[in-house]
Design a protein around this motif. Structure first.
Motif, PDB file in Angstrom:
ATOM      1  N   ALA A 179      13.648   3.948   7.785  1.00  0.00           N
ATOM      2  CA  ALA A 179      12.653   3.475   6.828  1.00  0.00           C
ATOM      3  C   ALA A 179      11.375   4.262   7.082  1.00  0.00           C
ATOM      4  O   ALA A 179      10.682   4.686   6.155  1.00  0.00           O
ATOM      5  N   VAL A 180      11.074   4.485   8.363  1.00  0.00           N
ATOM      6  CA  VAL A 180       9.923   5.323   8.696  1.00  0.00           C
ATOM      7  C   VAL A 180      10.154   6.740   8.151  1.00  0.00           C
ATOM      8  O   VAL A 180       9.278   7.360   7.563  1.00  0.00           O
ATOM      9  N   GLY A 181      11.376   7.232   8.338  1.00  0.00           N
ATOM     10  CA  GLY A 181      11.681   8.591   7.911  1.00  0.00           C
ATOM     11  C   GLY A 181      11.626   8.776   6.404  1.00  0.00           C
ATOM     12  O   GLY A 181      11.084   9.766   5.910  1.00  0.00           O
ATOM     13  N   PHE A 182      12.149   7.809   5.687  1.00  0.00           N
ATOM     14  CA  PHE A 182      12.274   8.028   4.249  1.00  0.00           C
ATOM     15  C   PHE A 182      11.289   7.217   3.419  1.00  0.00           C
ATOM     16  O   PHE A 182      11.297   7.287   2.202  1.00  0.00           O
ATOM     17  N   LEU A 183      10.435   6.458   4.073  1.00  0.00           N
ATOM     18  CA  LEU A 183       9.340   5.828   3.334  1.00  0.00           C
ATOM     19  C   LEU A 183       7.993   6.401   3.763  1.00  0.00           C
ATOM     20  O   LEU A 183       7.045   6.398   3.007  1.00  0.00           O
ATOM     21  N   PHE A 184       7.936   6.925   5.014  1.00  0.00           N
ATOM     22  CA  PHE A 184       6.633   7.425   5.490  1.00  0.00           C
ATOM     23  C   PHE A 184       6.643   8.875   5.948  1.00  0.00           C
ATOM     24  O   PHE A 184       5.641   9.377   6.425  1.00  0.00           O
ATOM     25  N   THR A 185       7.788   9.522   5.848  1.00  0.00           N
ATOM     26  CA  THR A 185       7.804  10.936   6.188  1.00  0.00           C
ATOM     27  C   THR A 185       8.139  11.779   4.951  1.00  0.00           C
ATOM     28  O   THR A 185       7.289  12.519   4.465  1.00  0.00           O
ATOM     29  N   THR A 186       9.340  11.632   4.442  1.00  0.00           N
ATOM     30  CA  THR A 186       9.702  12.463   3.283  1.00  0.00           C
ATOM     31  C   THR A 186       8.772  12.261   2.077  1.00  0.00           C
ATOM     32  O   THR A 186       8.379  13.261   1.471  1.00  0.00           O
ATOM     33  N   PRO A 187       8.386  11.035   1.730  1.00  0.00           N
ATOM     34  CA  PRO A 187       7.491  10.909   0.575  1.00  0.00           C
ATOM     35  C   PRO A 187       6.131  11.568   0.824  1.00  0.00           C
ATOM     36  O   PRO A 187       5.549  12.179  -0.074  1.00  0.00           O
ATOM     37  N   ILE A 188       5.652  11.442   2.065  1.00  0.00           N
ATOM     38  CA  ILE A 188       4.329  11.990   2.350  1.00  0.00           C
ATOM     39  C   ILE A 188       4.428  13.522   2.374  1.00  0.00           C
ATOM     40  O   ILE A 188       3.503  14.234   1.952  1.00  0.00           O
ATOM     41  N   LEU A 189       5.567  14.028   2.855  1.00  0.00           N
ATOM     42  CA  LEU A 189       5.762  15.483   2.804  1.00  0.00           C
ATOM     43  C   LEU A 189       5.821  15.972   1.358  1.00  0.00           C
ATOM     44  O   LEU A 189       5.311  17.049   1.030  1.00  0.00           O
ATOM     45  N   ALA A 190       6.429  15.163   0.483  1.00  0.00           N
ATOM     46  CA  ALA A 190       6.464  15.534  -0.940  1.00  0.00           C
ATOM     47  C   ALA A 190       5.044  15.695  -1.463  1.00  0.00           C
ATOM     48  O   ALA A 190       4.731  16.651  -2.185  1.00  0.00           O
ATOM     49  N   LEU A 232       0.834  -1.208   0.000  1.00  0.00           N
ATOM     50  CA  LEU A 232       0.000   0.000   0.000  1.00  0.00           C
ATOM     51  C   LEU A 232       0.869   1.259   0.000  1.00  0.00           C
ATOM     52  O   LEU A 232       0.763   2.094  -0.893  1.00  0.00           O
ATOM     53  N   GLY A 233       1.735   1.381   0.968  1.00  0.00           N
ATOM     54  CA  GLY A 233       2.506   2.616   1.137  1.00  0.00           C
ATOM     55  C   GLY A 233       3.411   2.907  -0.054  1.00  0.00           C
ATOM     56  O   GLY A 233       3.235   3.897  -0.761  1.00  0.00           O
ATOM     57  N   ILE A 234       4.359   2.021  -0.289  1.00  0.00           N
ATOM     58  CA  ILE A 234       5.323   2.281  -1.362  1.00  0.00           C
ATOM     59  C   ILE A 234       4.657   2.202  -2.722  1.00  0.00           C
ATOM     60  O   ILE A 234       4.975   2.974  -3.626  1.00  0.00           O
ATOM     61  N   GLY A 235       3.704   1.283  -2.865  1.00  0.00           N
ATOM     62  CA  GLY A 235       2.992   1.191  -4.138  1.00  0.00           C
ATOM     63  C   GLY A 235       2.355   2.531  -4.489  1.00  0.00           C
ATOM     64  O   GLY A 235       2.504   3.037  -5.608  1.00  0.00           O
ATOM     65  N   ALA A 236       1.663   3.109  -3.519  1.00  0.00           N
ATOM     66  CA  ALA A 236       1.028   4.411  -3.756  1.00  0.00           C
ATOM     67  C   ALA A 236       2.090   5.479  -4.008  1.00  0.00           C
ATOM     68  O   ALA A 236       1.917   6.351  -4.871  1.00  0.00           O
ATOM     69  N   GLU A 237       3.183   5.395  -3.270  1.00  0.00           N
ATOM     70  CA  GLU A 237       4.237   6.401  -3.466  1.00  0.00           C
ATOM     71  C   GLU A 237       4.828   6.323  -4.873  1.00  0.00           C
ATOM     72  O   GLU A 237       5.090   7.355  -5.500  1.00  0.00           O
ATOM     73  N   PHE A 238       5.039   5.107  -5.364  1.00  0.00           N
ATOM     74  CA  PHE A 238       5.552   4.985  -6.737  1.00  0.00           C
ATOM     75  C   PHE A 238       4.632   5.743  -7.701  1.00  0.00           C
ATOM     76  O   PHE A 238       5.069   6.571  -8.490  1.00  0.00           O
ATOM     77  N   GLY A 239       3.349   5.442  -7.619  1.00  0.00           N
ATOM     78  CA  GLY A 239       2.395   6.058  -8.528  1.00  0.00           C
ATOM     79  C   GLY A 239       2.331   7.570  -8.353  1.00  0.00           C
ATOM     80  O   GLY A 239       2.379   8.328  -9.328  1.00  0.00           O
ATOM     81  N   ILE A 240       2.241   7.997  -7.100  1.00  0.00           N
ATOM     82  CA  ILE A 240       2.067   9.428  -6.847  1.00  0.00           C
ATOM     83  C   ILE A 240       3.363  10.189  -7.186  1.00  0.00           C
ATOM     84  O   ILE A 240       3.325  11.308  -7.703  1.00  0.00           O
ATOM     85  N   PHE A 241       4.513   9.568  -6.925  1.00  0.00           N
ATOM     86  CA  PHE A 241       5.783  10.209  -7.302  1.00  0.00           C
ATOM     87  C   PHE A 241       5.884  10.382  -8.823  1.00  0.00           C
ATOM     88  O   PHE A 241       6.370  11.398  -9.302  1.00  0.00           O
TER      89      PHE A 241
END
Lengths: 294, 469
Positions: B205-216, B64-73
């Motif tokens: 991993a929390v910082g750079f998979l669930f913080t920086t991407p979400i801030l982006a 869910l998390g990274i999958g969505a990040e790939f698409g949204i990025f």
């Protein structure tokens, strides 16, 4: 856009700056310590895992035990009382990976080695609720049906550079995942000399049960027995891994002796409960046990 | 090239894949929440708690998390570089590889291939596949950034670049293993080193998979969705650099009171406390952006998601650092407080911002409006209530548990047996299951809304085509 050309317009310098920024903390707290002595201590008593123990450790990982059990006792009073001496860095030199865990849904296992008999572990893995009726630990009946793969274990021992003999291989060939798990649990924490955290001196205990004849204490003792003791001594105290308490009580032991056994335990057979049960609770148990006499 | 010729199919593919994996991860989450208080819900080897708990975190974090990040990025990169994906075919391959990889990864966890490093459980062949996946992703994104048609890189791109670099370093170092066979390997690092490397990785991993991407996402979609300009560019610069600097020092706060040398623990705790500042830099930036017109909270449903999302981020970044302090750690570490903390971040901050971003993207791709704002509002309230109930019950449990573990009698013995402290959790764990159900129902409203929006977009496009013909 009228913004001036700065680092935020230059991809490569920006990316490099990001990489450097990230690496500072990484180098100081993670990479640099690797080259210091404090990160590589080894206790004198620590031995590499045997085939059976390593296989058990692998099963422990496979079943995700680390999700519920920690393997590090904190230097805090309650932790030491509950589990034993606090963890030392030198105990973990052969642990790849470390299995300290981050959540205690079940108790810490750092000092579980030698606390119970092999038979206790075998029955407990089969049905934890037989020992602790309200435990939420899943049953692991499949472990006893899975033979170890000796070639696989040989490769694993070689990868880690742990010594083993043909005899060890032969033994592993006849063992199951359950045997391996028990072997692993029994070695946990054994590199540190074991000392009872709380032991009771005989002189400090009253000769007669101060709660004798107290109906409330009898009920409390009965409830505590069902929650903590019935697994080993049988639901009706008829005996299982542990002795029959009906027989024991019928022999009419001195109350103080019963108290001392509960408090201090028997090495490798029964853990002592001096640190986990209050004096009142132990006397309540004594009261219940004595009521079992036929 | 005008924006109507952008190819958003890969973006959409990732979003739909993420939804698929999200539903699986959530259902497993519900099941394990029941297993916590009723042991009869463990169904044999493959569906026992130990295996499912690992699958739950991995499927939600990576599926869910990274999958969505790939698409949204990909979406953000296309928008911010003002050009279509230069390596579109590679991105499409990335989408397929991601899904095949997720199937394999989930399967291997089911059969017990597990390195037992939290958030790095996959065995080494899967690790290699993940590195390849990440390299492909990085190449696609960076190529677009190099060939961008917009000189300045917007703050979201900074966070994207930081994510790409940091995750690569973290993942590779922590997954250095000694392979024994195809299915088993051993951490290159032993004992205290193994712990230190793992939590350097685990926390970041929390910082750079669930913080920086979400801030982006937050920095891009908040101004877009509300129509309000970002409050302060300078504040985003300061918070960006101090965040990515401080994060990497903090992993040891997971190892307070363990045999890890004290100086590393202390350094970890100090930087963890410092981290409040950059985190709140972004929180304040978000608040002051919306401050231009708080009426948007009523009139624009997306504002609610973003403002509540950043609020949970703000609470999370106060709670997290305070947990690191030794005296607090001694009470709540290893208790249910910790999952309570994690779930506020994942259910409150990460999921809210991802869902809101998807609510912006999907109608945009289909040139339509969201199917139903009402459904989106129901979704909002259900996940909010579910998450709060979940977090609060776990905080209460954690404090109770920690206190019961600690209490002693006058004679120096412990007051409670371990089993008594466990049984005390059962009512709260049951409440958590109820909270989980509320949250999951909320997420199903989201899924429904997304699919109906897609259908509505397709119908409208077909109608327009018919009219043109």
């Amino acid at each position: 856009m009228s913004q001036k050309k700065d680092i935020y317009s230059k991809t490569i310098p920006f990316a490099l700056m990001v990489a450097v920024t990230i690496l500072v903390g990484t180098i100081v707290t993670t990479i640099a310590p690797m080259f210091t002595k404090g990160m590589h201590p080894k206790l004198d008593n620590l031995k590499p895992y045997t085939i059976l123990e390593l296989a058990g450790r692998d099963v422990y990982q496979k079943e995700g035990c680390v999700n519920c059990h920690t393997q590090t006792v904190r230097p805090l009073k309650a932790d030491v009382l509950r589990y034993g001496d606090y963890s030392k860095a030198g105990e973990f030199a052969y642990d790849r990976p470390f299995l300290w865990g981050s959540k205690r849904t079940g108790p810490d296992l750092a000092r579980v080695g030698g606390k119970y008999s092999d038979e206790w572990h075998i029955q407990h893995m089969e049905n934890p609720q037989a020992f602790f009726p309200k435990s939420n630990m899943p049953k692991y009946p499949w472990l006893k049906d899975k033979p170890l793969n000796v070639n696989e274990m040989k490769a694993r021992m070689n990868a880690l550079g742990f010594p083993y003999t043909e005899e060890d291989l032969a033994q592993a060939a006849e063992s199951t995942e359950l045997d391996a798990m028990v072997a692993y649990l029994q070695v946990l924490g054994t590199a540190v000399e074991k000392e009872g955290v709380m032991l009771v001196e005989e002189d400090s205990v009253e000769e007669a049960n101060p709660l004798a004849g107290n109906a409330e204490a009898l009920a409390e003792g009965k409830a505590l027995y069902a929650a903590e003791c019935a697994g080993c001594h049988g639901v009706n105290a008829e005996g299982n891994i542990g002795a029959s308490l009906v027989d024991y009580a019928s022999a009419g032991p001195a109350s103080r002796d019963t108290y001392i056994i509960i408090a201090n335990g028997y090495e490798g057979v029964m853990p002592g409960f001096a640190s986990s049960f209050s004096r009142e609770r132990i006397w309540a148990l004594v009261e219940y046990i004595e009521s079992l006499a036929e | 090239m005008n924006e109507y010729s952008y190819d958003y199919r890969t973006v959409q593919g990732f979003i739909l894949s993420a939804i698929f994996w999200g539903v699986i991860g959530l259902v497993i989450g519900l099941l394990i929440s029941v297993q916590m208080w009723n042991v009869d819900f463990n169904f044999g080897e493959y569906f026992s708690y130990g295996r499912l708990r690992t699958i739950h975190t991995n499927v939600l974090a990576y599926g869910l998390g990274i999958g969505a990040e790939f698409g949204i990025f990909y979406y953000l990169t296309i928008r911010l570089t003002k050009r279509n994906l230069v390596l579109g075919k590679l991105a499409r391959f990335h989408l397929w590889l991601f899904n095949v990889g997720m199937v394999l990864a989930t399967f291997t966890l089911f059969i017990g291939m597990n390195q037992s490093l939290e958030y790095a459980e996959f065995e080494w062949p899967i690790d290699i596949a993940i590195v390849i996946l990440w390299v492909i992703f990085t190449i696609v994104i960076l190529t677009n950034i190099f060939k961008r048609k917009e000189e300045h890189m917007y703050v979201s791109l900074w966070y994207i670049i930081a994510t790409l670099i940091a995750v690569a370093i973290l993942y590779i170092v922590n997954n250095l293993h000694i392979p024994a066979t195809l299915t088993k390997s051993y951490h290159l690092f032993a004992g205290t080193n193994s712990a230190n490397v793992e939590w350097w990785y685990g926390h970041n991993a929390v910082g750079f998979l669930f913080t920086t991407p979400i801030l982006a996402m937050f920095y891009y979609f908040l101004p877009k969705a509300t129509g309000l300009p970002l409050y302060s560019h300078r504040l985003s610069i300061i918070s960006f650099w101090s965040l990515i600097f401080a994060y990497l020092w903090t992993g040891a706060h997971h190892l307070v009171y363990t045999p890890l040398p004290d100086w590393i623990q202390t350094l970890g705790i100090v930087f963890t406390l410092f981290l409040i500042a950059p985190s709140w830099g972004s929180v304040i930036n978000g608040y002051f952006t919306v401050d231009a017109d708080w009426g948007k909270m009523r009139t624009n449903y997306l504002t609610k998601f973003f403002v509540l999302g950043i609020t949970f981020y703000g609470l999370q970044t106060i709670q997290g650092p305070s947990q690191g302090i030794r005296v607090i750690s001694s009470l709540i570490h290893y208790t249910d407080w910790v999952p309570g903390h994690v779930h506020m971040g994942t259910m409150g901050w990460v999921t809210m911002v991802i869902c809101a971003s998807v609510y912006v993207i999907i109608p945009h791709i289909y040139k339509t409006k969201i199917f139903s704002e009402k459904v989106a509002n129901i979704h909002f309230w259900l996940v909010l209530v579910g998450q709060l109930m979940f977090s609060v019950t776990m905080w209460v449990t954690g404090i109770q548990q920690g206190a019961m573990w600690k209490m002693t009698n006058a004679d120096g013995s412990l007051k409670y047996t371990f089993m008594e402290t466990l049984v005390g959790n059962y009512p709260y764990w049951q409440m958590r299951t109820v909270a989980g159900v509320i949250f999951v129902v909320g997420m199903l409203f989201f899924v429904y809304n997304v699919f109906m929006t897609i259908r509505q977009g397709q119908t409208q496009a077909a109608a327009a085509e018919a009219k043109a013909a």
